[in-house]
Design an enzyme around this catalytic site. Structure first.
Site, PDB file in Angstrom:
ATOM      1  N   CYS A  33      28.269  65.377  86.611  1.00 22.43           N
ATOM      2  CA  CYS A  33      26.969  65.159  87.232  1.00 22.43           C
ATOM      3  C   CYS A  33      27.092  64.714  88.676  1.00 22.43           C
ATOM      4  CB  CYS A  33      26.198  64.139  86.411  1.00 22.43           C
ATOM      5  SG  CYS A  33      26.039  64.714  84.730  1.00 22.43           S
ATOM      6  N   TYR A  44      39.510  66.955  98.872  1.00 27.57           N
ATOM      7  CA  TYR A  44      40.076  67.374 100.172  1.00 27.57           C
ATOM      8  C   TYR A  44      39.409  68.637 100.705  1.00 27.57           C
ATOM      9  CZ  TYR A  44      43.936  64.819  97.908  1.00 27.57           C
ATOM     10  OH  TYR A  44      44.695  63.917  97.221  1.00 27.57           O
ATOM     11  N   GLU A  66      62.449  65.229  99.094  1.00 27.53           N
ATOM     12  CA  GLU A  66      61.541  64.771  98.019  1.00 27.53           C
ATOM     13  C   GLU A  66      60.398  65.762  97.833  1.00 27.53           C
ATOM     14  OE1 GLU A  66      60.081  61.058  99.553  1.00 27.53           O
ATOM     15  OE2 GLU A  66      62.029  60.074  99.491  1.00 27.53           O
ATOM     16  N   TYR A 110      49.468  68.253  91.816  1.00 30.60           N
ATOM     17  CA  TYR A 110      48.299  67.391  92.058  1.00 30.60           C
ATOM     18  C   TYR A 110      47.069  67.932  91.315  1.00 30.60           C
ATOM     19  CZ  TYR A 110      51.618  65.922  95.585  1.00 30.60           C
ATOM     20  OH  TYR A 110      52.767  65.502  96.211  1.00 30.60           O
ATOM     21  N   GLY A 115      57.499  67.957  96.254  1.00 34.83           N
ATOM     22  CA  GLY A 115      56.650  67.933  95.069  1.00 34.83           C
ATOM     23  C   GLY A 115      55.923  69.260  94.960  1.00 34.83           C
TER      24      GLY A 115
END
Ligand code: LLP
Length: 414
Positions: A341, A315, A272, A369, A274
């Protein structure tokens, strides 16, 4: 592959990024079709001669054009919501190659997935299995299931994207997973199909993946001896990419190691991926609008913000930021910050760059992402997305406008 500098000018395939920015405006996500196809091909080539499915993780970049390109090249899809399922169907994806992951699948989502005939439900709890049995019984269908095993291994990645530790909400511990599979094999509307596992994302070391695989193989053998046959092994995604100086395993080496560990077991292999398919097949183009010097910092104030690309803020991810064309200004150390802001709104800190107002910057590694995690925070319309295919560019998502943002909202009655 996909993006290259030619005489200090950034090209997306055969088109200059400056020209792309001029045509579509900034901020703007730019993807390379060839880079996506090449990344998928690496999986398919490494799996040649072995029954397999490469189920691209839709969450990494779910634009219809991206799904379309990958579907045409034989990809299946890993989805986590009925919304992602509808995207796959709208893009021409084959439902029989879809695996459905995620800890909270609603009844309506299960129903739709059963109706279109997906390959497998990746079950994450006993409660979910019972609900699926009931939905499948209502439809007089059998639901193919895999149980997601939580192998309690440390994927050694950012804690927010580590998923295979006992304390994480994902999957079922090995003993409980065995019990769940035994239970599944007795349910009339459930068909045991596989075992799956996904321990985290942006993994730069394959040993935790192989450690998890060993646990799955022990389970496969034990179940086999109990008369419960496992047809496929789904090892999830997770292979990292190079953003800075990481050295992730080559997909071919990883898959060779998996095939080696399998021995002569006759299993269909499912992956899977990505990030490893799309991350480096995309950049985010943004323009420096102003520069500002303080005692402490030199700020390059750009037109993309954390709402467009949240990975650095969320992150503390480091992403490569470069000018798309040479700039005459003297190089100096900049903080690249956006209009939102919040002090957390930065794309990069302490970057040595030659830039000035009007300089176009490319944020590399933004294909995964990136757009999918963007929001309308500060009532900022989301960016345009453009797919480059050789000499051609295609607008694959229009830039939002303010009207789009206000749609669906209502003032109170007089
Ligand atoms: N399968 C499952 C069940 C997943 O949860 C994920 C990602 C994947 C496959 C794909 O993993 P990949 O090959 O992309 O590593 N937003 C974060 C990453 C979140 C990953 C979530 N799950 C980031 O920007 O780093």
């Amino acid at each position: 592959m996909g993006f290259s500098y030619r005489k200090q000018h950034l090209f997306a395939e055969e088109l200059e990024c400056e020209a792309i920015a001029k045509e579509y405006g900034t901020p703007c996500y730019v993807y390379s079709r060839a880079a996506m196809e090449a990344a998928l091909a690496e999986y398919h080539e490494a799996l040649a001669g072995c029954e397999h499915l490469v189920c691209y993780a839709v969450k990494a970049n779910s634009n219809l054009a991206v799904l379309d390109i990958l579907a045409r090249r034989g990809a299946g899809f890993d989805i986590v919501s009925v919304g992602e399922l509808e995207r796959v169907l709208a893009a021409g994806g084959d439902p029989a190659k879809v695996v459905f992951s995620g800890v909270v699948k609603r009844r309506d989502e299960m129903r739709r997935a059963l109706e279109v005939g997906i390959h497998c439900f990746n079950i994450e709890s006993e409660a979910e299995l019972e609900v699926l049995q009931s939905v499948a019984a209502d439809l007089k269908l059998r639901a193919p299931v895999s149980v997601r095993v939580n192998p309690d291994v440390d994927a050694r990645t950012h804690p927010y994207i580590s998923t295979g530790l006992r304390e994480n909400k994902f999957g079922v511990a090995t003993d409980a997973a065995m019990a769940l599979l035994r239970r599944a094999s007795t349910l009339p509307n459930i068909e045991v199909a596989g075992l799956d596992c996904h321990i985290g994302s942006q993994l730069v070391d394959m040993s935790p993946l192989l450690e998890a695989l060993q646990q799955l193989l022990l389970m496969v053998d034990q179940l086999e001896s109990e008369g419960i046959s496992i047809r496929h092994l789904d090892l999830g995604g997770g292979i990292g990419v190079r953003y800075q100086d990481e050295e992730p395993p080559a997909v071919s080496d990883y898959i060779a190691a998996v095939r080696d560990a399998l021995g002569d077991r006759d299993l269909c292999l499912v992956f899977e991926p990505g990030r490893s398919i799309v991350a480096n097949a995309g950049v985010l183009l943004t323009e420096v609008r102003y520069t500002k010097e303080t005692d402490a910092h030199s700020f390059a104030l750009v037109d993309a913000a954390m709402n467009d690309f949240i990975r650095p803020a969320l992150y503390q991810a480091w992403v490569n930021i470069q000018a798309v064309a040479p700039c005459k200004a003297e190089p100096r150390v900049w903080d690249i910050v956006g209009p939102v802001c919040e002090t957390g709104d930065f794309l990069g800190k302490d970057r040595e760059l030659a830039l000035d107002s009007g300089t176009l910057l490319a944020i590399h590694g933004a294909g995964a992402y990136g757009f999918v995690m963007s929001s309308n925070y500060n009532t900022r319309p989301r960016a345009a997305e453009v797919m480059i295919d050789g000499m051609s560019s295609h607008l694959i998502r229009e830039r939002e406008n303010i009207e789009d943002l206000l749609r669906g909202e209502h003032r109170l009655p007089e």
